[in-house]
Scaffold this active site. Structure first.
Site, mmCIF file in Angstrom:
data_model
loop_
_atom_site.group_PDB
_atom_site.id
_atom_site.type_symbol
_atom_site.label_atom_id
_atom_site.label_comp_id
_atom_site.label_asym_id
_atom_site.label_seq_id
_atom_site.Cartn_x
_atom_site.Cartn_y
_atom_site.Cartn_z
ATOM 1 N N SER A 54 22.120 -38.412 -74.495
ATOM 2 C CA SER A 54 23.244 -37.475 -74.599
ATOM 3 C C SER A 54 24.081 -37.848 -75.807
ATOM 4 O O SER A 54 24.166 -39.029 -76.164
ATOM 5 C CB SER A 54 24.117 -37.561 -73.344
ATOM 6 O OG SER A 54 25.354 -36.912 -73.545
ATOM 7 N N TYR A 58 28.826 -42.279 -67.293
ATOM 8 C CA TYR A 58 27.770 -41.408 -67.832
ATOM 9 C C TYR A 58 27.374 -41.864 -69.238
ATOM 10 O O TYR A 58 26.182 -41.974 -69.565
ATOM 11 C CB TYR A 58 28.268 -39.957 -67.850
ATOM 12 C CG TYR A 58 27.248 -38.972 -68.356
ATOM 13 C CD1 TYR A 58 26.187 -38.564 -67.542
ATOM 14 C CD2 TYR A 58 27.340 -38.441 -69.639
ATOM 15 C CE1 TYR A 58 25.250 -37.658 -68.005
ATOM 16 C CE2 TYR A 58 26.400 -37.531 -70.105
ATOM 17 C CZ TYR A 58 25.355 -37.143 -69.295
ATOM 18 O OH TYR A 58 24.419 -36.243 -69.750
#
Ligand code: ADP
Length: 252
Positions: A143, A157
């Site tokens: 990501s 995350y």
């Protein structure tokens, strides 16, 4: 239409939605046999139906990527049913945002188990097969929030996805001599439920993205999938251990 993946068997986790489903459709359109995997059977079946409706070849296997036993079975089943495993797109993931002090340990453990351990287990079993069966290609979904930027309330995350980038690059150097080419993608907000805030409508997201991203919009699923296909294709044969950011300029 090009058919870069004729004769190839492609395994995609998280293939029941988002970038995983878009990748599955795109690989199938270019001749691949696609196996989609995920926890729930219904969305996987929908992906298979979409591919078959276009005349493509696909199958579905339910599996939890955080379970070594499930992932081992996934690789074995793919090879037994379809005669090989040439390309893996390890894309299953979960998203979690919030203050670190309020995050309980179970939520942390789950995030790491799916996002990081899931990629480790997937690569472990895929590499074990590929290195004695003519090599292969692996693309992992990291990501842009991981190794490429730092935002508050996204630490867990970000840590899980930065680790996916690091693991992918190290594995790439380790495995290229065995004929296994490994890369990662680092998407920013694309048109998936993951880029919606809790309770946010798509229109509200469109407004938010006008200011939030230099390009002023979320990415399309096709824009993300085409990057995965390129990394998996022979055209990217010299690209090893790259982490391709696809984020409309957010981290530029
Ligand atoms: P994106 O397409 O951007 O990666 P999605 O949230 O649409 O975002 O996709 C994530 C996928 O990962 C979903 O299909 C989800 O069901 C899948 N997934 C989440 N947790 C697991 C798990 N433990 N095992 C297998 N698949 C999982």
């Amino acid at each position: 239409m090009t058919s870069r993946f004729t004769g190839k068997v492609v395994l995609i986790s998280g293939g029941g939605s988002g970038i995983g489903r878009a990748g599955a459709l795109a690989f199938a359109r270019e001749g691949a046999t696609v196996v989609v995997a995920g926890r729930n059977a219904d969305p996987l079946r929908e992906t298979v139906d979409l591919i078959e409706a276009e005349g493509g070849r696909a199958g579905a296997v339910t599996a939890d990527v955080s379970s070594s036993r499930d992932v081992a079975r996934l690789v074995t089943t793919t090879v037994e049913r379809h005669g090989g495993l040439h390309i893996a797109f390890n894309n299953a993931g979960v998203f979690e945002a919030g203050p670190l002090a309020d995050m309980d340990e179970a939520a942390w453990d789950h995030l790491i188990a799916v996002n990081l351990t899931g990629v480790f287990l997937s690569m472990k079993h895929q590499i074990a097969h590929m290195r004695v069966n003519g090599g292969g290609v692996i693309v992992n979904t990291a990501s842009n929030l991981g190794a490429h930027m730092r935002l508050p309330f996204l630490g867990a995350y970000a840590a899980s996805k930065a680790a996916v980038s690091a693991l992918s690059r190290a594995a790439a150097r380790e495995c290229i001599g065995q004929g296994i080419r490994i890369n990662a993608i680092s998407p920013g907000p694309v048109d998936t439920t993951m880029s919606l805030r809790p309770g946010e409508s798509e229109d509200a997201r469109t407004e938010r993205m006008k200011d939030a991203l230099p390009i002023g919009r979320v990415g399309t699923l096709a824009e993300a999938a085409s990057a995965v296909l390129w990394l998996a294709s022979p055209e990217a044969g010299f690209t090893v251990g790259h982490d391709l950011v696809i984020d409309g300029g957010a981290t530029a």
